[in-house]
Design a protein around this motif. Structure first.
Motif, PDB file in Angstrom:
ATOM      1  N   UNK A 104      70.860 -76.092 -47.035  1.00  0.00           N
ATOM      2  CA  UNK A 104      69.510 -75.506 -47.102  1.00  0.00           C
ATOM      3  C   UNK A 104      68.735 -75.768 -45.814  1.00  0.00           C
ATOM      4  N   UNK A 105      68.889 -76.954 -45.293  1.00  0.00           N
ATOM      5  CA  UNK A 105      68.248 -77.318 -44.033  1.00  0.00           C
ATOM      6  C   UNK A 105      68.783 -76.460 -42.896  1.00  0.00           C
ATOM      7  N   UNK A 106      70.096 -76.308 -42.835  1.00  0.00           N
ATOM      8  CA  UNK A 106      70.720 -75.469 -41.809  1.00  0.00           C
ATOM      9  C   UNK A 106      70.214 -74.033 -41.896  1.00  0.00           C
ATOM     10  N   UNK A 107      70.148 -73.503 -43.100  1.00  0.00           N
ATOM     11  CA  UNK A 107      69.681 -72.130 -43.290  1.00  0.00           C
ATOM     12  C   UNK A 107      68.236 -71.966 -42.852  1.00  0.00           C
ATOM     13  N   UNK A 108      67.390 -72.915 -43.199  1.00  0.00           N
ATOM     14  CA  UNK A 108      65.982 -72.856 -42.810  1.00  0.00           C
ATOM     15  C   UNK A 108      65.826 -72.876 -41.288  1.00  0.00           C
ATOM     16  N   UNK A 109      66.512 -73.791 -40.627  1.00  0.00           N
ATOM     17  CA  UNK A 109      66.415 -73.902 -39.169  1.00  0.00           C
ATOM     18  C   UNK A 109      66.952 -72.633 -38.511  1.00  0.00           C
ATOM     19  N   UNK A 110      68.105 -72.149 -38.960  1.00  0.00           N
ATOM     20  CA  UNK A 110      68.697 -70.935 -38.392  1.00  0.00           C
ATOM     21  C   UNK A 110      67.753 -69.746 -38.547  1.00  0.00           C
ATOM     22  N   UNK A 111      67.165 -69.606 -39.730  1.00  0.00           N
ATOM     23  CA  UNK A 111      66.257 -68.492 -40.001  1.00  0.00           C
ATOM     24  C   UNK A 111      65.039 -68.533 -39.077  1.00  0.00           C
ATOM     25  N   UNK A 112      64.423 -69.701 -38.959  1.00  0.00           N
ATOM     26  CA  UNK A 112      63.214 -69.814 -38.130  1.00  0.00           C
ATOM     27  C   UNK A 112      63.506 -69.602 -36.638  1.00  0.00           C
TER      28      UNK A 112
END
Length: 85
Positions: free
Chosen positions: A67-75
């Motif tokens: 979830x952390x990886x997805x959030x950082x990648x998205x932003x």
């Protein structure tokens, strides 16, 4: 979590990652506090490697990582900050 950004995007990436770190505490309930952004090697060339140091609730780190990886990648993608290999 480690990531590499193009050196030209470093200052924008730092500001964004600090802001997203504060936001992530409410988005990711198992994150105990905003992450710290560090550079382990302190070397800048054409790219800069950054590490996000996080603290998660006991036993929740593995669950939180994707979830952390997805959030950082998205932003980063929204801000058009390029990640490099």
């Amino acid at each position: 979590i480690s990531l590499k950004v193009v050196a030209a995007d470093l200052s924008r990436a730092l500001v964004l990652l600090q802001r997203v770190g504060r936001e992530a505490v409410s988005v990711l309930p198992n994150l105990l506090e905003p992450w710290q952004v560090i550079s382990k090697e302190g070397v800048i060339g054409q790219q800069a490697e950054l590490t996000l140091l996080t603290k998660a609730r006991f036993g929740k780190a593995a669950e939180m990582r994707p979830r952390l990886l997805a959030l950082v990648q998205e932003r980063l993608a929204e801000a058009e900050i390029e990640l490099v290999d």
